[in-house]
Design an enzyme around this catalytic site. Structure first.
Site, PDB file in Angstrom:
ATOM      1  N   PHE A   1     -24.127 -20.797 -35.510  1.00 26.32           N
ATOM      2  CA  PHE A   1     -22.917 -21.961 -35.039  1.00 26.32           C
ATOM      3  C   PHE A   1     -23.554 -22.723 -34.257  1.00 26.32           C
ATOM      4  CE2 PHE A   1     -18.263 -22.235 -34.545  1.00 26.32           C
ATOM      5  CZ  PHE A   1     -17.940 -22.352 -36.064  1.00 26.32           C
TER       6      PHE A   1
ATOM      7  N   SER B   1     -13.901 -15.845 -35.987  1.00 20.39           N
ATOM      8  CA  SER B   1     -15.024 -14.953 -36.354  1.00 20.39           C
ATOM      9  C   SER B   1     -14.761 -13.647 -37.285  1.00 20.39           C
ATOM     10  CB  SER B   1     -15.611 -14.608 -34.997  1.00 20.39           C
ATOM     11  OG  SER B   1     -14.689 -13.875 -34.459  1.00 20.39           O
TER      12      SER B   1
ATOM     13  N   GLU C   1      -9.841 -16.855 -42.849  1.00 22.26           N
ATOM     14  CA  GLU C   1     -10.870 -17.945 -42.955  1.00 22.26           C
ATOM     15  C   GLU C   1     -11.912 -17.537 -42.070  1.00 22.26           C
ATOM     16  OE1 GLU C   1      -9.773 -21.736 -43.668  1.00 22.26           O
ATOM     17  OE2 GLU C   1      -8.785 -21.435 -45.432  1.00 22.26           O
TER      18      GLU C   1
ATOM     19  N   THR D   1      -5.863 -20.023 -34.406  1.00 20.75           N
ATOM     20  CA  THR D   1      -6.981 -21.058 -34.733  1.00 20.75           C
ATOM     21  C   THR D   1      -8.098 -20.945 -33.636  1.00 20.75           C
ATOM     22  OG1 THR D   1      -5.859 -22.813 -33.448  1.00 20.75           O
ATOM     23  CG2 THR D   1      -5.356 -22.413 -35.786  1.00 20.75           C
ATOM     24  N   PRO D   2      -9.367 -21.398 -34.343  1.00 21.77           N
ATOM     25  CA  PRO D   2     -10.626 -21.433 -33.442  1.00 21.77           C
ATOM     26  C   PRO D   2     -10.612 -22.882 -32.551  1.00 21.77           C
ATOM     27  CG  PRO D   2     -11.031 -22.062 -35.613  1.00 21.77           C
ATOM     28  CD  PRO D   2      -9.678 -21.811 -35.524  1.00 21.77           C
ATOM     29  N   TRP D   3     -11.995 -22.942 -32.030  1.00 17.98           N
ATOM     30  CA  TRP D   3     -12.035 -24.200 -31.163  1.00 17.98           C
ATOM     31  C   TRP D   3     -12.735 -25.422 -31.877  1.00 17.98           C
ATOM     32  CZ3 TRP D   3     -17.358 -24.424 -31.172  1.00 17.98           C
ATOM     33  CH2 TRP D   3     -17.897 -23.007 -31.376  1.00 17.98           C
TER      34      TRP D   3
ATOM     35  N   GLU E   1     -24.670 -15.571 -38.479  1.00 16.24           N
ATOM     36  CA  GLU E   1     -24.109 -17.112 -38.165  1.00 16.24           C
ATOM     37  C   GLU E   1     -24.682 -17.461 -36.581  1.00 16.24           C
ATOM     38  OE1 GLU E   1     -19.728 -17.143 -37.525  1.00 16.24           O
ATOM     39  OE2 GLU E   1     -20.048 -18.969 -38.734  1.00 16.24           O
TER      40      GLU E   1
ATOM     41  N   ARG F   1      -3.608 -27.533 -41.137  1.00 14.83           N
ATOM     42  CA  ARG F   1      -3.977 -27.021 -42.295  1.00 14.83           C
ATOM     43  C   ARG F   1      -3.162 -25.650 -42.398  1.00 14.83           C
ATOM     44  NH1 ARG F   1     -10.211 -25.891 -43.433  1.00 14.83           N
ATOM     45  NH2 ARG F   1     -10.296 -27.887 -44.198  1.00 14.83           N
TER      46      ARG F   1
ATOM     47  N   GLU G   1      -8.273 -21.008 -26.877  1.00 15.60           N
ATOM     48  CA  GLU G   1      -7.998 -21.203 -25.183  1.00 15.60           C
ATOM     49  C   GLU G   1      -9.210 -22.195 -24.628  1.00 15.60           C
ATOM     50  OE1 GLU G   1      -8.805 -18.517 -27.090  1.00 15.60           O
ATOM     51  OE2 GLU G   1      -9.424 -16.844 -25.938  1.00 15.60           O
TER      52      GLU G   1
ATOM     53  N   CYS H   1     -17.478 -23.978 -39.724  1.00 17.11           N
ATOM     54  CA  CYS H   1     -17.958 -22.566 -40.635  1.00 17.11           C
ATOM     55  C   CYS H   1     -18.636 -23.266 -41.799  1.00 17.11           C
ATOM     56  CB  CYS H   1     -16.709 -22.220 -40.925  1.00 17.11           C
ATOM     57  SG  CYS H   1     -15.429 -23.188 -41.620  1.00 17.11           S
TER      58      CYS H   1
HETATM   59  P1  NAD Z   1     -12.853 -16.088 -32.547  1.00 17.24           P
HETATM   60  O1  NAD Z   1     -12.814 -15.374 -33.573  1.00 17.24           O
HETATM   61  O2  NAD Z   1     -13.442 -15.922 -31.266  1.00 17.24           O
HETATM   62  O3  NAD Z   1     -11.417 -16.778 -31.956  1.00 17.24           O
HETATM   63  C1  NAD Z   1     -10.334 -17.445 -32.803  1.00 17.24           C
HETATM   64  C2  NAD Z   1      -9.093 -17.319 -32.373  1.00 17.24           C
HETATM   65  O4  NAD Z   1      -8.429 -15.864 -32.203  1.00 17.24           O
HETATM   66  C3  NAD Z   1      -8.882 -17.809 -30.949  1.00 17.24           C
HETATM   67  O5  NAD Z   1      -7.725 -18.664 -30.756  1.00 17.24           O
HETATM   68  C4  NAD Z   1      -8.961 -16.353 -30.127  1.00 17.24           C
HETATM   69  O6  NAD Z   1      -8.101 -16.483 -28.909  1.00 17.24           O
HETATM   70  C5  NAD Z   1      -8.082 -15.452 -31.160  1.00 17.24           C
HETATM   71  N1  NAD Z   1      -8.346 -14.220 -31.000  1.00 17.24           N
HETATM   72  C6  NAD Z   1      -9.369 -13.425 -30.305  1.00 17.24           C
HETATM   73  N2  NAD Z   1      -9.176 -12.178 -30.511  1.00 17.24           N
HETATM   74  C7  NAD Z   1      -8.042 -11.898 -31.104  1.00 17.24           C
HETATM   75  C8  NAD Z   1      -7.001 -10.816 -31.339  1.00 17.24           C
HETATM   76  N3  NAD Z   1      -7.669  -9.417 -31.161  1.00 17.24           N
HETATM   77  N4  NAD Z   1      -5.965 -10.732 -32.077  1.00 17.24           N
HETATM   78  C9  NAD Z   1      -5.418 -12.041 -32.308  1.00 17.24           C
HETATM   79  N5  NAD Z   1      -6.238 -13.325 -31.891  1.00 17.24           N
HETATM   80  C10 NAD Z   1      -7.399 -13.125 -31.390  1.00 17.24           C
HETATM   81  O7  NAD Z   1     -13.442 -17.365 -33.268  1.00 17.24           O
HETATM   82  P2  NAD Z   1     -13.825 -18.720 -32.433  1.00 17.24           P
HETATM   83  O8  NAD Z   1     -15.425 -18.433 -31.534  1.00 17.24           O
HETATM   84  O9  NAD Z   1     -12.948 -19.752 -31.747  1.00 17.24           O
HETATM   85  O10 NAD Z   1     -14.667 -19.530 -33.508  1.00 17.24           O
HETATM   86  C11 NAD Z   1     -15.701 -19.571 -34.214  1.00 17.24           C
HETATM   87  C12 NAD Z   1     -15.625 -18.718 -35.639  1.00 17.24           C
HETATM   88  O11 NAD Z   1     -14.814 -19.331 -36.384  1.00 17.24           O
HETATM   89  C13 NAD Z   1     -17.030 -18.944 -36.259  1.00 17.24           C
HETATM   90  O12 NAD Z   1     -17.318 -17.527 -36.774  1.00 17.24           O
HETATM   91  C14 NAD Z   1     -16.605 -19.763 -37.504  1.00 17.24           C
HETATM   92  O13 NAD Z   1     -17.467 -19.617 -38.524  1.00 17.24           O
HETATM   93  C15 NAD Z   1     -15.339 -19.190 -37.717  1.00 17.24           C
HETATM   94  N6  NAD Z   1     -14.430 -20.358 -38.355  1.00 17.24           N
HETATM   95  C16 NAD Z   1     -14.325 -20.293 -39.693  1.00 17.24           C
HETATM   96  C17 NAD Z   1     -13.365 -21.223 -40.430  1.00 17.24           C
HETATM   97  C18 NAD Z   1     -13.278 -21.451 -41.746  1.00 17.24           C
HETATM   98  O14 NAD Z   1     -12.499 -21.868 -42.130  1.00 17.24           O
HETATM   99  N7  NAD Z   1     -13.883 -20.387 -42.578  1.00 17.24           N
HETATM  100  C19 NAD Z   1     -13.425 -22.705 -40.008  1.00 17.24           C
HETATM  101  C20 NAD Z   1     -13.772 -22.708 -38.428  1.00 17.24           C
HETATM  102  C21 NAD Z   1     -14.155 -21.425 -37.500  1.00 17.24           C
END
Ligand code: NAD
Length: 479
Positions: free
Chosen positions: A384, A226, A247, A148-150, A382, A159, A177, A281
């Site tokens: 954001f 992302s 997502e 999950t993201p932040w 994006e 969810r 993190e 998002c």
């Molecule tokens: P991110 O992709 O950098 O990180 C998301 C998660 O993935 C974190 O927990 C991270 O530690 C983990 N991660 C990173 N590299 C990984 C790997 N190689 N293998 C497994 N896990 C890994 O995203 P973010 O910066 O935390 O969040 C922002 C992004 O999330 C934006 O692009 C936003 O649009 C998207 N987002 C989408 C939705 C949706 O429902 N469509 C909802 C919220 C956020």
């Protein structure tokens, strides 16, 4: 320091030598939490515990599962103040938004619980052979990993946790993190109510995330984040062939074609763009406006955005919190600078902001970019953050072309009273979620997901989620 957690594995919080801290984005010198990073041995132990827990949980009837899950959701609701404070402390959004996030998470979770109850798990199908009865049955998938993201530290994990449990699976959550406190609180509540190993919380970055999603004992990976990370997860799951549900990001547009009430329309667009300081998002990040409405829309949006009060999310007078981390602030700053170089005009905002009492806080001014070139990054990528790109068009065909001419396909809104424009939007808009005459804030009981670069696999929330959380089987019952 308010939060201090290890990794929740098989009902026990476990530490490692490696720790990391989180900070309040409104005042980064303030340490909020300290957490133990998981290691590969912990990943193995968590997957083994989840496999055992999943085998036991699938034998519990769906009615009993939902009874227990219902108690878990009730306990989360009762802890809403504590959860909301944790969201605001690490993510930065206002306390009011954080409370709304917890309420929405509970609403979605209860809906998914009811959905699992209503789903009988099997249906009769016609047979080609006399005396044979055919059934199509669904079974729990097994061990699910959630990454999950932040930006929604309670809603996004819930969810995934609620449908996973309702449909009979065990789940391991690796929270962001940057915002792990809320996931730890969800884990602590789970540890009081649910069998051990059913909900486990691990900490770490890409390395631990990768070890989890590619583990041979994992059957499903649900990811929100992302596009880049989503692609890496798809590549990693080539090794275990786990089912994936992704997502991803968005470049969501509001199309303002015609409206009886421009003020109401702009209130909704501004809210959909600025909630969570644009770090949603589903945030509106492009406004496509029919040329004759352009001047009014630019002035009205700029007025609303410039009036927003920035500050610490825990201050009740704050309307807009900070960016969640330093790199995100830097990304927003560089994106706006690039837009200027690409010819956009900054109508309001356009720079980081110092907020009294919030030393070095990651604040960026609500920013309206006008005359954004449709082929520039500000129109296609994006950001954001609290940034809206304004683009005008002549005809409905032009609007639909601009709307769809991006890689993403998450959500969009059309403001119009023209039946033909609405029908074309509903038929032709290339997004998973479509809103007519309101902003892009989704309901708690509607399918949530995207197409194109915004999503892969089953949507979360709603009937489609069963395709991810269960497996399908054809059964032939001979006489
Ligand atoms: P991110 O992709 O950098 O990180 C998301 C998660 O993935 C974190 O927990 C991270 O530690 C983990 N991660 C990173 N590299 C990984 C790997 N190689 N293998 C497994 N896990 C890994 O995203 P973010 O910066 O935390 O969040 C922002 C992004 O999330 C934006 O692009 C936003 O649009 C998207 N987002 C989408 C939705 C949706 O429902 N469509 C909802 C919220 C956020």
């Amino acid at each position: 320091m308010k939060y201090d957690y290890g990794n929740l594995i098989d009902g026990v919080w476990q530490d490692t030598g490696q720790i990391f801290d989180t900070h309040n984005p409104a005042r980064p010198a303030e340490t909020v939490g300290r957490y133990a990073m998981a290691d590969k041995a912990m990943v193995d132990r968590a997957v083994a515990a989840a496999s055992r827990a999943a085998r036991e949980w699938r034998r519990v009837t769906v009615a009993q599962r939902c009874d227990i899950l219902g108690r878990y959701i009730d306990a989360i609701e009762a802890a809403r103040g504590v959860l909301a404070a944790a969201i605001t402390a690490e993510q930065g959004k206002t306390l009011k938004e954080s409370l709304g996030e917890v309420a929405k998470a509970c609403g979605e979770s209860r809906y998914m619980m009811q959905h699992a109850m209503a789903e009988t798990g099997s249906r009769h199908a016609a047979s080609l052979r006399p005396g044979v009865r055919n059934l199509v049955v669904r079974r729990p998938r097994g061990v699910i990993v959630a990454i999950t993201p932040w930006n929604f530290p309670v809603m996004t994990p819930m969810r995934k946790i609620a449908p996973a449990l309702a449909f009979g699976n065990a789940i391991i959550v690796k929270a962001s993190e940057f915002t792990p406190a809320a996931a730890c609180l969800l884990g602590a509540i789970a540890a009081d109510i649910l069998p051990n190993g059913l909900v486990q919380i691990l900490h770490g970055g890409p390395e631990i995330g990768n070890a989890l999603v590619s583990h041979p004992g994992v059957q499903g990976v649900t990811f929100t984040g992302s596009v880049g990370t989503g692609k890496r997860i798809v590549a990693a799951t080539a090794s275990n062939l786990a089912e994936v549900s992704l997502e991803l990001g968005g470049k969501n547009a509001a199309v303002i074609h015609d409206t009886d009430d421009l003020d109401a329309c702009l209130d909704q667009v501004a809210q959909a763009a600025m909630m969570c300081s644009g770090q949603r998002c589903t945030a509106v990040s492009r406004v496509l406006v029919r040329r004759d409405l352009h001047a009014q829309v630019a002035a009205g949006l700029a007025r609303r955005m410039a009036a927003m009060r920035l500050g610490d999310g825990s201050d009740p007078s704050t309307e807009l919190g900070p960016m969640t981390h330093r790199a995100q602030l830097e990304h927003v700053r560089l994106s706006v600078d690039q837009a200027r170089r690409d010819g956009a005009v900054v109508v309001t905002g356009g720079e980081p902001v110092r907020v009294p009492g919030c030393v070095d806080g990651y604040f960026y001014a609500p920013t309206l970019l006008d005359r954004v070139a449709p082929d520039s990054a500000a129109a296609r990528e994006e950001i954001f953050g609290p940034v809206v790109s304004l683009i005008s068009y002549e005809t409905l065909d032009d609007a639909l072309h601009l709307l769809n001419d991006v890689a993403y396909g998450l959500t969009a809104a059309l403001f119009s009273n023209d039946a033909r424009a609405i029908a074309r939007f509903v038929d032709e808009c290339e997004t998973g979620m479509l809103h007519v005459n309101h902003g892009t804030v989704p309901d708690s009981h509607m399918p949530f997901g995207g197409i194109k670069a915004s999503g892969v696999g089953a949507y979360s929330v709603g009937p489609g989620a069963a395709a991810f959380y269960t497996t399908e089987h054809s059964v032939y019952l001979g006489a």
